[in-house]
Scaffold this active site. Structure first.
Site, short mmCIF file in Angstrom:
data_model
loop_
_atom_site.label_atom_id
_atom_site.label_comp_id
_atom_site.label_asym_id
_atom_site.label_seq_id
_atom_site.Cartn_x
_atom_site.Cartn_y
_atom_site.Cartn_z
CG HIS A 131 0.73 5.68 -0.78
ND1 HIS A 131 -0.76 6.48 -1.88
CD2 HIS A 131 -0.12 5.32 0.23
CE1 HIS A 131 -2.10 5.91 -1.04
NE2 HIS A 131 -1.39 5.59 0.51
CG HIS A 151 -1.78 1.23 1.29
ND1 HIS A 151 -3.38 1.04 1.17
CD2 HIS A 151 -1.87 2.30 1.98
CE1 HIS A 151 -3.53 2.30 1.19
NE2 HIS A 151 -2.50 3.35 1.80
CD GLU A 152 1.84 3.91 3.44
OE1 GLU A 152 2.40 4.83 3.01
OE2 GLU A 152 0.97 3.62 4.10
CG ASP A 154 -4.25 6.43 1.51
OD1 ASP A 154 -2.94 7.40 1.44
OD2 ASP A 154 -4.58 5.24 1.64
#
Length: 392
Positions: free
Chosen positions: A70, A66-67, A185
Site C-alpha cells: 500500500h 501487505h502494508e 482494502d
C-alpha cells in the site's frame, strides 16, 4: 502504545502492544493444531512450539509486506507515508495525500487499496506452488515420521507444513481483505469505485454503511460458526464507525483556517517562574498548558504533565525553563486539519500560532473538537430544515 522496530524505504515501522497479544495467540493456535494446520504431532513438543512461533512471525512479516505494498505505491503517487503500525488484527499505513490534492484520485486510491491483498495472494500462490512442485502436494509431506526416519531433522521435516500454513493464510488474508467492509482494502476499493460516480463524501458515507452491514452479517455467521469471526466482525464494525467519524471530522477541518478557531487572548508564563508558583497558577487559571516567554518572546511550551514528572519535594528547586518543551507551531493561514495532523504527529494537545515568529494565538485539540461538534450539528439542523421546507 507503539514501539518503533525498523525503518524501511524511509517509512518508520511500529508495533502496537496489542500486536504482541495476537502474535502469542497465533503461535499457540499453530502449536496445538494438528497437521496440516499446525505442529501438534511434532516431537519433541518444544520443537513444535518453536516452529509455531517462527510460523507466526513469518506470517506477520507478510502482513508488513501487505502494508508496504500500500505505502510504496502511494509514495510513488506523491503521497507522504507517516508510518506503518502493526496491531491487533492487522496493520495501518498512515498515508497523507499530496499537498495539492484535497482527496486522492479514485483511480490511484483503487490501485493502492488493491496492492495489499494482491501482494498476499501472490505470496500465497508462490508458497503453495513451491510445496506442490518441491514436495508433490500443496500440503507438503503428510507423513512426517518417514522424513525423520530417513535422517532429516524435525525442523526440516516440518518446513512443508510451515510453507502450507503461510501460503494458505496469505490467500485467505488476500481474499478476506477484498470484502467490501470499510476500512478494509475491499471497502476502500468500493469507495474508490463510488467516488468515480459520486462526490467523495457520498462515496465514503456509502462505503461505511455497506461495511457496517457486512460486519453485521459476518457477526451473525460468526455467532453460529466461530466466535473469533464474530469478534472480528465487531472490531470491523467499530472501525467502520470510527473511520466514518474521522472522515467527517477531516472534511470539516480542511475547510476551516486556524485563525478562525484559535484563541487570541493567550495566557503565558515566564521561563523564570518557579515550579511551585506554576502549579498554583494552573489551579487558578484552570488551563493545562501555556506558552513560555522570555522578555516577551515565546521560547517554549509547558503543561501540567511536564510538572507532574518532578518529585513534589524537589519542585522548589525547579523553574519552568527546566521542564518546558520546544515550541510546535502552526501558521494562522494553515487549515485546522493541518493543525490537527501536527498535534497527532507530535502527540501534543495544543499548538502555538505564529505569524512571522510573533505569537498571535494558540489552538488546542479541544478547540478543534468543539469546532467539529458545532459545525456538524448546525449542518445537520440545516439539512433537517431544508428537508422540512421541501415537504411543504
Amino acid at each position: 502504545m507503539s514501539y518503533k522496530i525498523a525503518t524501511i524505504k524511509g517509512i518508520p515501522i511500529y508495533v502496537h502492544i496489542t500486536f504482541l497479544l495476537v502474535f502469542l495467540l497465533f503461535a499457540f493456535i499453530f502449536a496445538i493444531s494438528g497437521w496440516p494446520f499446525g505442529f501438534r504431532s511434532v516431537e519433541p513438543p518444544i520443537a513444535g512450539y518453536i516452529l509455531a512461533c517462527l510460523t507466526a512471525l513469518l506470517f506477520f512479516v507478510t502482513l508488513l509486506i501487505h502494508e508496504l505494498a500500500h505505502s510504496l505505491l502511494a509514495k510513488s503517487y506523491g503521497a507522504k507515508i507517516q508510518s506503518i503500525t502493526l496491531f491487533f488484527f492487522g496493520g495501518i499505513s498512515a498515508i497523507e495525500n499530496p499537498e495539492n490534492e484535497k482527496n486522492m484520485d479514485p483511480s490511484k486510491e483503487l490501485n493502492i487499496a488493491l496492492a495489499g491483498p494482491l501482494s498476499n495472494m501472490i505470496i500465497g500462490i508462490v508458497l503453495l506452488a513451491f510445496n506442490y512442485f518441491a514436495y508433490g502436494s500443496i500440503f507438503g509431506v503428510p507423513d512426517v515420521a518417514n522424513w525423520v526416519t530417513e535422517g532429516l531433522t524435525t525442523f526440516t521435516a516440518n518446513i512443508p507444513t510451515m510453507i502450507f500454513l503461510l501460503g494458505s493464510l496469505n490467500l485467505l488474508l488476500g481474499l478476506f481483505n477484498i470484502l467490501p467492509i470499510y476500512p478494509m482494502d475491499g471497502g476502500r476499493v468500493l469507495r474508490a469505485w463510488l467516488a468515480k460516480r459520486h462526490s467523495y463524501e457520498e462515496a465514503t458515507n456509502t462505503a461505511v454503511s455497506i461495511g457496517k452491514g457486512f460486519s453485521v452479517v459476518l457477526a451473525i455467521i460468526g455467532i453460529f460458526t466461530n466466535w473469533w469471526l464474530a469478534i472480528l466482525a465487531l472490531f470491523l464494525y467499530i472501525s467502520a464507525s470510527e473511520e466514518g467519524k474521522m472522515f467527517k471530522a477531516t472534511t470539516i477541518l480542511e475547510d476551516i483556517d486556524v485563525k478562525d478557531v484559535m484563541t487570541t487572548d493567550v495566557l503565558t508564563v515566564d521561563e523564570s517562574m518557579s515550579l511551585n508558583d506554576f502549579i498554583n497558577f494552573v489551579f487558578q487559571k484552570k488551563h493545562p498548558g501555556y506558552p513560555v516567554t522570555k522578555n516577551g518572546i515565546v521560547v517554549g511550551m509547558v503543561t501540567v504533565d511536564d510538572a507532574r514528572h518532578v518529585n513534589e519535594t524537589e519542585r522548589y528547586a525547579f523553574t519552568i525553563k527546566d521542564i518546558m518543551k520546544e515550541i510546535v507551531s502552526v501558521h494562522p493561514d494553515a487549515t485546522a486539519l493541518e493543525a490537527f495532523n501536527e498535534m497527532g504527529a507530535h502527540a501534543i494537545g495544543r499548538l502555538v500560532v505564529l505569524d512571522d515568529e510573533k505569537m498571535v494565538g494558540i489552538i488546542s485539540r479541544t478547540d478543534l473538537m468543539t469546532t467539529i461538534y458545532l459545525k456538524d450539528n448546525f449542518k445537520n439542523k440545516s439539512k433537517t430544515k431544508t428537508e422540512s421546507e421541501t415537504e411543504y
